[in-house]
Every structure is written in C-alpha cells, then in structure tokens.
Design an enzyme around this catalytic site. Structure first.
Site, mmCIF file in Angstrom:
data_model
loop_
_atom_site.group_PDB
_atom_site.id
_atom_site.type_symbol
_atom_site.label_atom_id
_atom_site.label_comp_id
_atom_site.label_asym_id
_atom_site.label_seq_id
_atom_site.Cartn_x
_atom_site.Cartn_y
_atom_site.Cartn_z
ATOM 1 N N HIS D 102 -2.057 -19.004 -40.990
ATOM 2 C CA HIS D 102 -2.942 -19.580 -40.032
ATOM 3 C C HIS D 102 -4.297 -18.414 -40.420
ATOM 4 O O HIS D 102 -4.360 -17.270 -40.713
ATOM 5 C CB HIS D 102 -2.991 -18.912 -38.573
ATOM 6 N N ASP D 105 -4.651 -14.972 -39.057
ATOM 7 C CA ASP D 105 -3.462 -14.141 -39.962
ATOM 8 C C ASP D 105 -4.047 -13.293 -40.992
ATOM 9 O O ASP D 105 -3.865 -11.885 -41.063
ATOM 10 C CB ASP D 105 -2.294 -14.884 -40.504
#
Ligand SMILES: [Co+2]
Ligand SMILES: [Co+2]
Ligand SMILES: [Co+2]
Ligand SMILES: [Co+2]
Ligand SMILES: [Co+2]
Ligand SMILES: [Co+2]
Ligand SMILES: [Co+2]
Ligand SMILES: [Co+2]
Lengths: 435, 435, 435, 435
Positions: D102, D105
C-alpha cells in the site's frame, strides 16, 4: 473541574413518551414506581468509563477518529484528570446512578508496576472525591489484564508465573480500591485467559491456574471485608481464539470444579451471549437455573458480524422477555445494567455520547415497563406452570422420588401419552399484546 | 441370510498406499503395530446402523432417494431382518470390528410400547446370532428418544411425566440389550432434551428431570452389572433450538451438578463440536482436561452450512492433532471411532456406502499414523512442557501453594516479565513436517 | 365442502389494540387508510399452501407430529380436495386477500408425469372454483422442482437434460395455471440449482443451463400473454451446500449476464436474507438500488440456528424500517407479503395455525403503521439527503461528470475534509420515537 | 542498508521433504518443473509489506507486542527507510520473487496530502532502487483508503465529495507508482466502501459513486499505458458492517452494471471467502465461471472466529483442489499468490516472520504438487465431463438451442429419468489417493 465538555446541554430530564426533544428521556422516569420499586432501583444503570472515555474510535483497519482533548499529547496524569472530570460530567448530566471502571481507565500505565500502582492510588483518591461530590456510585471495578503486552499469553493462565504475580498485584489493588470506593461488585473478565492455538497450550494446567487465582481473589475479598459480589464475565472468543469463560454454563462447570459456585456469580454481556451462539435471554435463564445470576453488561451485537460490536441497545421488544425474567426472580441484588457499549466509530460529535446513552437508558426503561406488564399479567407464568402440572401428580412424584429405572419403565410400558401443543405462536402473540 | 446386497465386492483388503484399487484400504492395515498396539485396537472402528441402513436419503426439502429393498412396503419385521443381514454384510465386507445401533434401528415402532418391546426383544436375539456368527462386536447401543412424536417436547425433560416413563422403558430395554449383546458403552443423545422457545420452558425443572433420569440410568447400570461406560453425546442445537447437552464443558457442569462426573463420560461428535463453535480438537482437549473423555462419533461438518451434515471424514491432516492428543493420553479404554456419518443424498448407488466407509476408515488410519509420528517425535510435547517450566520454580510453586493474593501481589510488584514468543507458526511447521 | 376443520372459530375480526381476544386482529384493519391506500392494499397478505397444509411436522430427526386428516391413507385426489377445502376455510377465516401455491401442493405426484399433469389440470380447475367462490386471489404460483428424487441434482442445472425437460413440463403447466387462475406473479425458487460438491460440478455450464431455462420461461410468459412478474427467490444454501441464487446481489449479476434484468425481479425471503449473512432490510435496499425489487416471503429465522426455520414474524420493531423503505419506494406493484412460514413442530393443535397467522398479519400491520409514521415524519429521509448534499455542489458535480482521475486527484490534493458524525445513535433514537 | 535484522539466517534453501531444518524449504524448489512450468512461475509468491512490517501486533483489546525498531519514536522518513531495508532483507532471504504494498506502507502520512505525496514520491524512488538491486518484483500496488479518519465513511462512496477527490489523489499516485515500479497488477480493496447503518446510507447513490471511481481508474490506466490488471478484492464485512464488494458474484454484478467486466478482475482472499460464507474453492470457481479470475490473497481464517484472522496457510490438502482448478484453467497470467497473512500477536521473535513465510510457501508448493497430480491424473476432469455427457445428445442440444419452453415441456412429459449417483465419496477418495 474546568469548563464543560458537553456544552449546551444540562441534565437530561424525563419529558414523557410524547416528547420529541432529542436529548430527553421519554421512558426513563427514575422515581416512577414499577412493581413496588423505583425504576432507577430496578435498573441500576451504570455508565462505563472504558468505552466512553478511553476508546479513541480505532478499529483493526484504522486509527482513532474521536478527537478527545484527554487523548492528545501531554502529562498522562493531568490528562487522566481531565478525562475523569468529563466522565463525571457525563454521569451527572445523564443522571446515571452508577459507573464502572478498569484500573487502567482512570490511571495510565507508567514506567513500572510500582509507579503505576502509585499513580492509581493517587487517582482513585481523586475518584473518591468525584464520587462524594457527585453522588454517582460505583457498580463495579475491575482490573485490565488484557491490554498490556505482558498479558498477551494470559494473566492467571500465563505460562510465566511472573505474569500471574503481576496480575495479582493489579487485582489486589483494583479490588481494594473498589472496596474503598464503595463498589458493590468486582468483575473479572478473562480476555486473555484462553488460547490462540492448542499447539502450545496445556489446558488442564491453565484451568488449574485460573481456579487458583480466583480462589485467591475470593479469599482476599473475605479478608478485607468486601461484601460485594465477585463476578465472572463470560465471553467465548475475541481477543483470543477461545476463552475459558466461554458462556454461563461453562463458567458454572468451572466454578463447581473449584468449589466456588456459591462465591462467584456471572456478569452476562448481551453481545457475548450472541457470540457464544446463545440468545441473551438464554444466558439469563441459564444463570438463574444454575443459581449464579449476578449482573448485566448491557449492549447489543450485530446479528451479521462475528465480533464484539458492543452497540448501545435500541430494541425494547427484544429486551422485554429477559427483563420479565429478571423481575420474576426478584430483580438485581448487587447487580445492575452496565452499558458496556460504545458509540460507532463515525459518531465523532461529542453529543453522540449523549444520544447513545439517552437512547440506551430509555430502551431499558421501556423494556422494564413491558417486562413488568408481562409479570403483572401473569399468564405466561401460569401457562408455563400448567404445562408441567402433571409432575405434581402421583406418577410425576414417584418418578422424581421413589421409582428406579425398572419401576419407571414398568410404569411407562402401558402408557401412550398424547402430544400436547407447545402453543408457541399463541404465547408469542400474548407477549406481543403486552410489549 | 439371503443373497448379497453389495454384489461383486468381497471383503475389502489392505493393499498399501500405492494401490489404486478404489475399494481397497491404502492405510488401514489392522494388524500393523503402532506405538505398541494393533492399528485396529487403536481405532476401534464402528459402523453405524442408523445412517447407513435407516436413513432414506430425505432432507427437509425432498423425500428419500435411496431405493433400499428393506424400505419398501412389507412386513416390518421381515424388512428389519433383511436390513440386519445387509448391515452385517457391510460390517463384514469392511472388516469393521464394531457396530453401533439405536433400538429403533433394528426393531420398528409397533402399535404400542409393549408390542414394540416384544419385537425389539425378538430382533435383538436375532442380532445376537449375527454378532456371534460374524465376530463383529457392539461398541455401544442407545435408545431413539427423538423420532416418535411423543418425544417432540423432550424425553426426560418432557412436561408430561408419562413421556419420561416411556423413555425409561426404552432405555431400560436398550441398556439391558446392550449388556446382553456384549456392548462396551451405552450412549445417551438428548436430541429433544432442550427447548424451541423459552416462553413455555422451565429450564431449572427440566435440568432436574434430566439429572434424575441420568441418575436412574447409572444406578440401573450398576444393578444389572453392566461394566461398560455410560456416555452423553453433546450437541448444541438441532433438532431443537437449544439442547441442554450443548458441548463438553456444559455437560461437565451438568454432571458436577448432579454428582455424576465420575460415572459418565462424553461421546464427542466432530460435527457437533463445530456446530457448537469449537474445533473437534478443542472438545477432545476439554474432555481430557476435565476427566470425562469417552468415545468419538467420527464425521465432518460443512464449514459453511449451519446444520449437522454428518459427512464422512476425508482429511487426515485435520485429524492428526486430535489423534495425537488421544494417543498421548493413552488412547481409548472402552471408546472407539463410530462413523456417525451418512453418504450424500445423491449417492444412490449401493457401492457408495462402501466407498464412503473405505475412505473414512483410511482417513482415520492415515491420521493415526500421522498422530503416532507426532507422539514419537515428542517435540510438541516437550516444547509445550518447556513453555510452562517457570511454574516448577520457586515463585510458581509458591503461587500454586502458599501465597495468598497479597503475597502474590507483593511478589508481582517488583517484576517486569518479558513477553516470550508463542511460536505458533514454528509449531505449525513442525506438525506439517510430520503429517 | 364438508364440515369445518377450524371449529368454533368464525372469520377473524379487527377489534383494535386494546382487545385481548386471542383470535382477533388488534392492528390489521384492512380498510384503514395509510398514506392514501387501504392497509390491505399495502400489505397484500398471502397465505402459503405449502407450509400450512403440506408439511406434516417432520424434521431431520423425527416424523410428522401434525395429525391432519388429509395426510392419512386414502385416495390421493380425494385427500387433495379435502386439503383444498380446509385451505380455503383458513384463507377465508383469516380474511386473507391472497394465497400462493406450488403445483405439488394442490395436486399430488402420480405414477407418471403425464398422469401428474392430468391430475394437476383437474385440481386447478377445482381451485378456480374455490377462488371464484371465495374471492381469495392468487399472489403467485410456482412449480416444486425440489422434492422429487429426479431433481436431487438440480432441475434446470441437472447433468441430465431429460430432467431439464421434465422441469420445463412442470413449469409450463404451473405458469399457465397461474395465468389462468389470475395470478399476478410467478416464482422460481432453485432449491436444487446448486451443488453439494464442486468435485462433480461444472459451474459455468450449469449457470448457462439456468440462464437458458429462465430465458425460456420469460419467452413463454410473453407468448401466453401473462402480464404478471417473473420472480426469482434467492437462497444461499439448504437443501444443497450452495445455491446459485445466493442473494439479491448474486441474482442481479446472473440476470445481467443473461440479459434478463428487466424481465425478472426478486422475491426476497427474510430467513433467506439472514442465512446469506444479510439483514432483511439490506436485501430490500439492494433490490431497490439495483431495480429488481418484486415481492416478499415474510417469515423470520432464528438468529442462533443455521437453517431455514421459517417462523412467523413477531417483532414489528424489526420490520418497521424495511416497511418504511418499501413505502418510500411506492410500495408493491404486483408483489405482496407471502407468509412463507410454518408453525413449530410442537404446535399440534389445529388452532395453532390460526394463532400463527393472526399474529403474523398483526405484526405486519403494526409494522406498516410504524413504517408510515417514519415516512410521514420525513426526518430520516431529509437527514439522509442532507448528508450527501455536498454532491450537489460544484466539486461533486464535476466528479460525477467532467473530471477524469487526474483532474479529481489535482482537486483532492489541496483538500483536508473533516470527518462529520454519521449520527447513528441519534438516528436510532429518532426511529425509536416513531415505532 | 545497515546491519541485518534477521540475524543468523542466510537465504532459505530447498533441502527436500526429508529435511528437518526448521528454516529450509521442503517442498518449494523454484526451478522444479511442474506441468511444463517452473514452480516459481506457477506460484508467483509475493510477500506483503503491510502485515509483516506495518502491523505492530495490536488487536481490539491490546496494544502492539512486536517491538520493531522502525516503529519506535523518530523521524518518520528515516524509520520508513529502515523498514524498507528490513522488508527487502526478508524478501531476499526468502527468495520471494514478488512483493506487494500500500502507498502508506512505504511512506507515512504527513501533515497534508501534498506533503504525503512528496514523501511517497521520494520513498518510491528509493523503492525502485531496492527493486533493481534485489531483483524482487512488484506483484501489485494499492492505496490505503481505510486507515485515515477522513475515510471513516468511505472513500469513493463518501457522502463528502472532497473525500472522493482525496481518494483520487492517492489512487492516481499509487497507480502511477505501480506502473513506474514495474508492477503487473493494481488492487482496489474497498474496506470503507460500505455502511455501518442503512439509516444514514443511500446505497444506490454510493454504488454509482463507486462505479464512477472505478471507471476513472480504468480510464487512467489506459491513459498512462499501464498494461497490468486492475483487481477488486472482495470482502463481505469488517471493518464496516457491510461492504459493497461482498464476494466474487456480487463484484461481477457490480462490474456488469458499470460495463467494466472486461476491464477488471478479482483478487480473491481465502479468509474473505470464508467470511462471506463460501469455501475458497467456490470463490475461485465462481470467478473462473464468470471470467473475472485475477489473483489470490493467500491466507487462512479461523473456522470458529468471525473476523479476518489472516493466518498463514498450513494445510496443503485443503489447497490442493483450488490449486488444481487454477492449473486446469491455465494458471495465473498477471496474478500470483500474495501472502496477505500476519503472524500471531504472540509471535514476537523476529524469526517468527521467517517461520511463517517458509511454512506458507512450502504449503503452497506442496499444494501445487498435489494439484498437478490431480490434473495429470485427469480422472476428476473426465468423470465430471462424463456426468454431463447427455447434453451432447440430441435432446440436450435442442434444449440449449432450438426448443422453446413448450417444446421442452412436450419432450419432458414422456420421460422418467432415473437418478444417477453423484459419486461424491468415491471422488473424495480419488482426490485423497492423489494429495
Ligand atoms: Co462486557
Ligand atoms: Co463486549
Ligand atoms: Co453423533
Ligand atoms: Co451429527
Ligand atoms: Co420462501
Ligand atoms: Co425459507
Ligand atoms: Co487481502
Ligand atoms: Co483479510
């Protein structure tokens, strides 16, 4: 105490069923007499420190949404004090007679257990002041034995005895504080007393550890002269895969195993009942049948979601039968209805907390009135009694008393009992006429 | 005995893992020694009369699909005899050492209880002959207290004491027949001992009735000199909304309440475990921890469907851990693995019954071998023991023995135990290396 | 028509909320105007032939408990005629405006499809007479494609095309009979259109068969001039492990795939919604959002049991919101509320059927009144609209219209929208003030 | 890159089934040819940034247990860089060919969206370096549209169009970064695209917003020349009560509604399948039947818990059939097996991450070998084809082609097709011989 958090709202008042004021009680009229007792004394409503003041609106996929001043950066003790003031502001504005708390709700985790203990001592002293000033009483206290990483593998059931000792330290202090603060019950919820995998778990040993711990708590209660009730709160799972205090029947077996069934009762949570695959009424009925009914954590779950949603109750029809059941058995002694309920993560306005509690309290009050009508009507009770009337006859009495299996069998051989209707739909209609 | 029903098939033989013969055992080699015991003596496999010979393939939305000669119109006793012959043909072709039965499986309901009793007596005599001739033994008998309309509101828990007496008549006969036929256990499954609605139910009274009934059965067992085990089979729901023998932990509490925990053990069914929200291994572990492990009804449920699908087991990996757990505790005494399993409604070919049992027995055999490897390897056991090693130390011993809560709390205050990994993934891999 | 089955009961009358007559309507007042329409015309209540006259009280663990004269031994056509007379006696005593039926409910399975067809023709002619005489109308007809063993592996989705052809024969006749009898909808429930195991299933092929079948039905409807609605009734599982018409959203995708989304709507059953993991209101909302809302099978499931319990509804609070939703969208066109509900197996007294329907109809009427109050109040609707008001602004309009992702992204980069409360608790309280 | 985090461990090697080295592959042998393709090219294993490097070990009842250096206090960008280095250390030590991420992240939320964008740009540049240096490729990227409070009421489906625009900003950047980094898919998981209560929700409007958003994404993909696959990841609930991308069939209907069924495929997660009440194999089969199969999020749920436990897979038997199904359809094109799986909260040792992935990869490899045996054996496929053989005959062809309902009905009337066994148990045994 500084300025108000719930601005523009005074104490919530009873305005009756026709009121359309959003923040007024339509059903909760504390002094109204119901079956010979004040409504407030029936319901013994408690507001929960934990959900309403310590949960930031996070869920497993997102951070906090609730922007509370006492959750911002700052001195933890000062923040705890602000939180305490706002909590009592809520309790008082609601006119709630009781509150409930975990040790860690009112006093933060500090660097060491000893420091944490000292902070807890100081803040519970301050709490005492709030109690005295406000008149709001303590329904129960409890110790948070599930949030700190040290408890990840259990508190009393931990494979490490040091963790058991830490848990003992917390519970001793929380129990003594509860006693000091005039609490009338003490709750144990074993959120980490279970397992994530049987691969690393010795269940027999862990159950013995848990039995030992509970025995210690009961002995300590007597030693310090605490006359309130010790309560276990069953929950089947979450946070662990399986918790030992699965449901009321399981807790009963556990208490019997360790000889504690007369010392300990249950605190039944609605959403925990449904997570265990039971109706709330079933759990109440089971606790009554087994003689361990204590108190209620009032909330509701989502019938389609498989976790503890802890929503505020909003359906008085659903609650009317459990309420009637509690009334028939004489109501609460030390117990009460604690709102173990939280607003939704999207309810970010401060007054959402008020709407939630007003709605919840009104739902309880309306359910109480419905339950009282069922009790006063008496037909449910008498139809039920009538259904078993045969057991008062000769055969029934001999079966319960003198006959052995052979005698009963011989009696049975000549019989051909006819099925009698269970009358379920008729009884459901009867209930519907009264709720 | 007349002509064969399972034509073209002789006794199923062991051909080893590489065999591709559909109707041969690849893992079940009865005389193979596993941990010092014959495989057959570990597994004590039983075939179930009920599912394989009495169920016509009906479900709630459709009639029977299984066109069995003994289910057609005709003299009920003659049909029962044909059924018995085919049943023993199956038992023998499978080489199954045991079978299990309900009274009504072998002898039909007749016009009155007395006639039914007489028919049952005659047919169990014939059964005795089949047992002697074939060498197939009886793992357990039981009475069907759920199919006849008289039991619709319960057998022992019925509001009508006459129904209790009828149930006593059936159980007395079924227990004595089991004794006479050399059965080594007697099972009670309370499919109607529960409620459809609490509206018409007095739970405390019904539990007492059930406790009374079970006490009578235990006393009768001793009176007639039956040395087998009395077993309760837990199930949470279905056919009723709620059954009192919900799961192992609930049954334990019930046994303790009526002082029967040393007289009665549990017959755990895999699919009943999952309907109760537990893994099968959990139920086995719980029974062992509480000292009431007895026998197993082997099958599997559908993880997505909410009723008792009673499918044959087919995943040895899933069963390896429960098997290891049973082996570690010494295996069965009187218990065994009874296939409380039925073919699917669409499995209308006679040999589908053979495929189902051959696959089920092989799955058990393969799981036994995997379980034995886990036990022999010993690492799971030793890693688990090591995890709790701290409890052998001074603090651990004092917590379990001398210290009270205050003493434990004082010990805890100076500690800061560090979380240790539970090693779940590593342990799962260890299991996977061995199964 | 012979003597009455429901003796001692005349036509059920409306007596108002204060009535304590067990068999009177307290809320169902057919001519009362609600939002400009007769209550009866809103609800379009239908009684179901299937559950009330064809189900013997059996369940998977026990035989029939309901001792109905028309289920005893005898000439099947004569028994069907008795059943029909009793059915219309019930419809008329209830004052129900509609009924629904499967072909096999009114005419039994005979030796061959042709004979069955002939019997069905004769009995539907008789049915026509009952309809004309009584004034009770047909809400929908349907064909039973699930009980006969030939359908065990599916009707349209069967691996054997001959079974598809048999299904076509039944549906042709049932659809034409429905047309002839003045029915206003035709329902297809695919209880066997699914699978028990994927091992033997070609899902893509079976979906195509099902699409083909439905297309044929739609074409035939137009050919014979039937102007009623073709309805699919979603259900996720039971009797099979998985049914293709899983829920409303799945049916929508299926209809789109075969280009039938304007030809076919859904018949939503409450208990099927909950078996699929949805609330009933969700399924209604989904059907409305997707433009395929048709009719309702009204019942309730048990929140703790995982099968289709098909109980009569008894909680008007639960139904108020779905009712408001249906009212807001203009109510039913051809649809109605069919009681796809059965009494409990223990409800063996004939008048239990009356209690069940009177309670169910009253629950619907009370929910209608509550739903109408919600609609008239209008706040729910306006608060909801207000919540999305931003989409009427410039940014909202451009996002829905002109902007591409890059344009939208550029617009977003400078923004920092503030969370606004979802007001769930306040809205729940608002609903509670009105129901 | 600084010092190693996973000390004492070099690159994990294949040592074969007999190896007892805890951190070695026993089944994953990347270059081994299986059905004409390298094992690594079949499996296309990806490690997930999110679970392994961003989740602190918290759950709804307790804080983080995983003491990761990059989660301590410090400069967020520097911490993100440390995290990235450790992530690639893991990817490389495992020999994983792919990873997934993501946006949030790899790059933290900063003060404003613009700053966040800039940080993301800088850190994805660094990520590009890691990719090039290590040779680990990107299976897919995605944008986190669920953690930030702004998304609490949805991203594309938010009542506030500004939030839609913010989501567009994130997705544009994440999609372009994925393109730049050589990613072969782009995933959308709508964790907040659903509702908590229907009271405040306009479902039709929200679906249109979601359709609009997805259309924008697809258009942008083409505009920037991204040739990878756009994937929707279905999940039925959690974090919200209901998510619109409920399951594969629901997503299919949604794609059809907005004309996107040829542009978008599904990323099926095992645990999301089971939360939706489906087997994993069912979801794969459905996606294949509907032509939208894309990629897999590999993990497993707990059959008894009702939330997304995201555990590593450990049962190759369970995965053999889905694997065979994927192989028969030709395997992945752009998709792969992404481990959307996290270690247990108690797995606090750094090497627990290694054990988890090694076990998971080995489980996949073993399942691949079993699946390939099933495919090579061919009997499952041919028995399935044979079951439907009748459809190749004259009647079958006419039913699919020329006949209308009346024609089919006439054909059906003379038939009496005999039920044929579905052979489920025999097929299960066949599978068991091969896995
Ligand atoms: Co609680
Ligand atoms: Co809770
Ligand atoms: Co069983
Ligand atoms: Co079963
Ligand atoms: Co229905
Ligand atoms: Co139904
Ligand atoms: Co995922
Ligand atoms: Co997941």
């Amino acid at each position: 105490m500084t300025e108000a958090y719930f601005t523009g709202v005074e104490r919530i008042r009873y305005e009756g069923p026709d009121s359309d004021t959003p923040l007024a009680y339509r059903w909760y009229d504390p002094d109204r007499m119901v079956l010979g007792r004040r409504m407030a004394d029936h319901l013994r409503v408690a507001v929960c420190y934990w959900h309403s003041f310590c949960w930031p609106g996070s869920d497993p996929f997102g951070g906090g949404t609730l922007d509370r001043p006492w959750m911002r950066a700052g001195d933890p003790v000062a923040l705890a004090e602000t939180k305490m003031d706002v909590a009592f502001e809520l309790f008082e504005k609601l006119g709630a007679p009781f509150f409930t708390f975990h040790d860690r709700d009112v006093a933060p985790e500090m660097g060491s257990l000893r420091e944490t203990q000292a902070t807890f001592a100081r803040l519970t002293e301050r709490l005492q002041g709030c109690i005295e000033r406000s008149g709001v009483k303590l329904l129960w206290g409890t110790a948070n034995l599930f949030s700190h990483p040290r408890y990840m593998a259990g508190a009393a059931t931990n494979p490490d005895p040091e963790v058991f000792a830490c848990a003992a330290a917390q519970v001793r202090d929380a129990l003594e504080a509860t006693h000091r603060l005039g609490g009338v019950n003490y709750v144990l919820w074993g959120g980490r007393e279970g397992y994530d995998t049987l691969l690393n778990t010795d269940m027999a040993r862990e159950l013995d550890q848990l039995g030992r711990f509970l025995t210690m708590v009961v002995e300590h209660k007597h030693k310090i002269g605490f006359t309130g009730t010790i309560l276990i709160e069953p929950k089947p799972m979450e946070p662990t895969k399986h918790q030992y205090d699965h449901d009321v029947a399981t807790v009963y077996g556990f208490l019997k195993r360790y000889g504690l069934e007369r010392e300990v009762a249950v605190n039944i949570e609605v959403n925990h009942a449904t997570l265990a695959g039971h109706s709330f009424e079933h759990e109440v009925a089971t606790a009554q049948a087994l003689g361990i009914f204590g108190s209620i954590d009032m909330n509701r779950g989502d019938p389609q979601n498989g976790w503890d949603t802890d929503q505020f109750p909003n359906d008085h029809v659903e609650l009317a039968l459990p309420m009637a059941r509690i009334l028939e058995a004489g109501g609460f002694t030390t117990g009460g209805f604690n709102f173990d309920a939280k607003i939704r993560r999207q309810s970010v306005a401060p007054d959402d907390l008020l709407h939630a509690h007003v709605g919840g309290i009104d739902t309880l009050a309306r359910a109480l009135l419905a339950g009282a009508r069922l009790v006063e009507d008496g037909r449910l009770r008498s139809l039920r009694a009538e259904r078993y009337a045969g057991w008062k006859g000769d055969l029934g009495q001999r079966l319960l008393g003198g006959l052995d299996l052979a005698g009963a069998a011989d009696a049975g051989l000549g019989l051909d009992p006819r099925p009698r209707s269970g009358r379920q739909e008729m009884l459901e209609n009867l209930v519907n006429r009264l709720v």
